[in-house]
Design a protein around this motif. Structure first.
Motif, PDB file in Angstrom:
ATOM      1  N   THR A  36       0.823  -1.213   0.000  1.00 47.03           N
ATOM      2  CA  THR A  36       0.000   0.000   0.000  1.00 47.03           C
ATOM      3  C   THR A  36       0.857   1.263   0.000  1.00 47.03           C
ATOM      4  N   LYS A  37       2.010   1.203   0.653  1.00 51.93           N
ATOM      5  CA  LYS A  37       2.981   2.304   0.672  1.00 51.93           C
ATOM      6  C   LYS A  37       2.370   3.613   1.164  1.00 51.93           C
ATOM      7  N   LEU A  38       1.626   3.530   2.248  1.00 51.23           N
ATOM      8  CA  LEU A  38       1.055   4.757   2.809  1.00 51.23           C
ATOM      9  C   LEU A  38       0.840   4.604   4.304  1.00 51.23           C
ATOM     10  N   GLN A  39       0.547   5.723   4.926  1.00 52.38           N
ATOM     11  CA  GLN A  39       0.280   5.770   6.360  1.00 52.38           C
ATOM     12  C   GLN A  39      -1.180   6.139   6.589  1.00 52.38           C
ATOM     13  N   GLU A  40      -1.622   5.997   7.819  1.00 54.90           N
ATOM     14  CA  GLU A  40      -3.003   6.317   8.167  1.00 54.90           C
ATOM     15  C   GLU A  40      -3.331   7.766   7.796  1.00 54.90           C
ATOM     16  N   GLY A  41      -4.459   7.936   7.139  1.00 54.07           N
ATOM     17  CA  GLY A  41      -4.917   9.268   6.779  1.00 54.07           C
ATOM     18  C   GLY A  41      -4.394   9.791   5.459  1.00 54.07           C
ATOM     19  N   GLN A  42      -3.578   9.000   4.760  1.00 53.75           N
ATOM     20  CA  GLN A  42      -2.987   9.481   3.511  1.00 53.75           C
ATOM     21  C   GLN A  42      -3.823   9.160   2.278  1.00 53.75           C
ATOM     22  N   ILE A  43      -4.957   8.493   2.464  1.00 52.26           N
ATOM     23  CA  ILE A  43      -5.813   8.200   1.325  1.00 52.26           C
ATOM     24  C   ILE A  43      -7.256   8.162   1.795  1.00 52.26           C
ATOM     25  N   ASN A  44      -8.142   8.588   0.911  1.00 56.06           N
ATOM     26  CA  ASN A  44      -9.573   8.540   1.192  1.00 56.06           C
ATOM     27  C   ASN A  44     -10.233   7.784   0.046  1.00 56.06           C
ATOM     28  N   LEU A  45     -10.426   6.489   0.230  1.00 56.93           N
ATOM     29  CA  LEU A  45     -10.999   5.653  -0.815  1.00 56.93           C
ATOM     30  C   LEU A  45     -12.521   5.762  -0.800  1.00 56.93           C
ATOM     31  N   GLU A  46     -13.083   6.080  -1.934  1.00 61.11           N
ATOM     32  CA  GLU A  46     -14.533   6.164  -2.068  1.00 61.11           C
ATOM     33  C   GLU A  46     -15.008   4.944  -2.839  1.00 61.11           C
ATOM     34  N   LEU A  47     -15.237   3.875  -2.101  1.00 66.76           N
ATOM     35  CA  LEU A  47     -15.589   2.588  -2.706  1.00 66.76           C
ATOM     36  C   LEU A  47     -16.968   2.112  -2.262  1.00 66.76           C
ATOM     37  N   GLY A  48     -17.774   3.021  -1.729  1.00 69.92           N
ATOM     38  CA  GLY A  48     -19.075   2.635  -1.217  1.00 69.92           C
ATOM     39  C   GLY A  48     -18.983   2.202   0.237  1.00 69.92           C
ATOM     40  N   GLU A  49     -20.116   1.830   0.787  1.00 65.62           N
ATOM     41  CA  GLU A  49     -20.187   1.503   2.210  1.00 65.62           C
ATOM     42  C   GLU A  49     -20.315   0.012   2.486  1.00 65.62           C
ATOM     43  N   ALA A  50     -20.231  -0.812   1.456  1.00 63.28           N
ATOM     44  CA  ALA A  50     -20.444  -2.258   1.652  1.00 63.28           C
ATOM     45  C   ALA A  50     -19.259  -2.932   2.328  1.00 63.28           C
ATOM     46  N   HIS A  51     -18.048  -2.381   2.152  1.00 64.82           N
ATOM     47  CA  HIS A  51     -16.839  -3.015   2.665  1.00 64.82           C
ATOM     48  C   HIS A  51     -16.276  -2.249   3.861  1.00 64.82           C
ATOM     49  N   THR A  52     -15.755  -3.010   4.813  1.00 65.12           N
ATOM     50  CA  THR A  52     -15.007  -2.448   5.934  1.00 65.12           C
ATOM     51  C   THR A  52     -13.527  -2.619   5.645  1.00 65.12           C
ATOM     52  N   PHE A  53     -12.728  -1.589   5.981  1.00 64.12           N
ATOM     53  CA  PHE A  53     -11.293  -1.594   5.675  1.00 64.12           C
ATOM     54  C   PHE A  53     -10.479  -1.915   6.918  1.00 64.12           C
ATOM     55  N   TYR A  54      -9.439  -2.729   6.723  1.00 61.91           N
ATOM     56  CA  TYR A  54      -8.457  -3.023   7.770  1.00 61.91           C
ATOM     57  C   TYR A  54      -7.075  -2.784   7.176  1.00 61.91           C
ATOM     58  N   TRP A  55      -6.227  -2.076   7.923  1.00 69.30           N
ATOM     59  CA  TRP A  55      -4.921  -1.656   7.415  1.00 69.30           C
ATOM     60  C   TRP A  55      -3.812  -2.107   8.359  1.00 69.30           C
ATOM     61  N   ASN A  56      -2.696  -2.546   7.782  1.00 73.99           N
ATOM     62  CA  ASN A  56      -1.486  -2.780   8.561  1.00 73.99           C
ATOM     63  C   ASN A  56      -0.388  -1.948   7.914  1.00 73.99           C
ATOM     64  N   TYR A  57      -0.079  -0.813   8.533  1.00 78.79           N
ATOM     65  CA  TYR A  57       0.890   0.123   7.965  1.00 78.79           C
ATOM     66  C   TYR A  57       2.307  -0.227   8.399  1.00 78.79           C
ATOM     67  N   ALA A  58       3.255  -0.020   7.507  1.00 76.22           N
ATOM     68  CA  ALA A  58       4.656  -0.132   7.881  1.00 76.22           C
ATOM     69  C   ALA A  58       5.074   1.110   8.664  1.00 76.22           C
ATOM     70  N   VAL A  59       6.021   0.932   9.571  1.00 75.83           N
ATOM     71  CA  VAL A  59       6.554   2.082  10.310  1.00 75.83           C
ATOM     72  C   VAL A  59       7.270   3.022   9.349  1.00 75.83           C
ATOM     73  N   LYS A  60       8.026   2.459   8.422  1.00 72.20           N
ATOM     74  CA  LYS A  60       8.764   3.247   7.437  1.00 72.20           C
ATOM     75  C   LYS A  60       7.791   3.824   6.420  1.00 72.20           C
ATOM     76  N   LYS A  61       7.840   5.117   6.197  1.00 74.80           N
ATOM     77  CA  LYS A  61       6.914   5.782   5.288  1.00 74.80           C
ATOM     78  C   LYS A  61       7.173   5.363   3.842  1.00 74.80           C
ATOM     79  N   GLY A  62       6.089   5.180   3.087  1.00 72.09           N
ATOM     80  CA  GLY A  62       6.193   4.847   1.681  1.00 72.09           C
ATOM     81  C   GLY A  62       6.704   3.454   1.405  1.00 72.09           C
ATOM     82  N   TYR A  63       6.481   2.542   2.346  1.00 64.25           N
ATOM     83  CA  TYR A  63       7.097   1.212   2.260  1.00 64.25           C
ATOM     84  C   TYR A  63       6.085   0.144   2.655  1.00 64.25           C
TER      85      TYR A  63
END
Length: 252
Positions: A36-63
């Motif tokens: 994904t190469k991003l951190q929390e708050g760096q993207i706003n996906l508009e994919l409807g409300e049917a799906h719930t999102f779960y994220w595992n971010y890397a500590v290193k930015k852009g990685y």
């Protein structure tokens, strides 16, 4: 049930190249992404409300980084194999009623193989982790496993033998994982289908000539085999140097 996995090689970039359109078109029950190469708050996906999102971010930015978008509510979510030792955001595990879903971005051994030793140790821990889950309920594993397992899974096997992603060591670890009770769902259904790949170098003309590697997989506990109806590779989909892979099952 339809599951999709895609190494997007930067989700923000992929969104600008048609990710949202593909997401809506494929209509997956569960959609997993790697790098994904991003951190929390760096993207706003508009994919409807049917799906719930779960994220595992890397500590290193852009990685690195992984995510799961699911319309089926999980019973539990786990971030990494060992949550206090997973700074690269490589693993997400969602527990559902009938199975565990693990999406993974396997560490690359690097071109000079400087990370091969770490990769080998990581592979052993990951296999043990999956085996522990498999004792509880069946497991589905998807993602960029960073290895072409067999010669049929790579365009130029002879020229790439010993290269990162096609070393004997990496291929043997995949064999050990399959021998531990898992199946490569695509090869299970299509054991002899060649010239079907999921990753291509960005060098000019490589993808057009289909000089690729199959390094993105859906693996599953062998006891799920009777419920698999199809396994596909969407080779024509652009937006990343990888393409999506798909698993379809009939589960009651």
């Amino acid at each position: 049930m339809r599951l999709v996995s895609w190494n997007v090689n930067g989700l923000r970039s992929c969104v600008s190249k048609g990710f949202n359109d593909y997401f809506q078109q494929i209509d997956a029950d569960i959609f997993c992404v790697q790098e994904t190469k991003l951190q929390e708050g760096q993207i706003n996906l508009e994919l409807g409300e049917a799906h719930t999102f779960y994220w595992n971010y890397a500590v290193k930015k852009g990685y690195s980084g992984t995510a799961v978008m699911t319309r089926i509510k999980p019973l539990s979510v786990r971030y990494g194999m060992e949550e206090d030792q997973e700074p690269e955001g490589r693993i997400l595990t969602l527990e559902f009623e009938a199975f565990y879903l693990v999406t993974v971005y396997t560490p690359n051994a690097k071109r000079d193989l400087s990370r091969l030793e770490y990769r080998m140790e990581w592979e052993d821990r990951f296999r043990a982790y999956l085996q522990d889950l498999d004792k509880l309920k069946p497991v589905i594993v998807c993602g960029d496993l960073n290895v072409a397992h067999q010669e049929i899974d790579i365009k130029n096997a002879k020229g790439n033998r010993g290269a990162s992603g096609f070393t004997n060591e990496e291929r043997e670890k995949m064999t050990l994982l399959l021998d531990a009770g898992f199946i490569d769902t695509f090869r299970h259904l299509y054991p002899d289908r060649g010239d079907v790949y999921s990753w291509w170098s960005n060098m000019p003309g490589v993808r057009e000539r289909n000089v690729g590697w199959r390094i993105d997989y859906f693996l599953a506990s062998a006891r799920l085999a009777p419920f698999i109806t199809d396994a596909k590779i969407d080779c024509e989909i652009r937006g990343s140097d990888h393409c999506p892979v798909i698993l379809e099952l009939e589960l009651s």
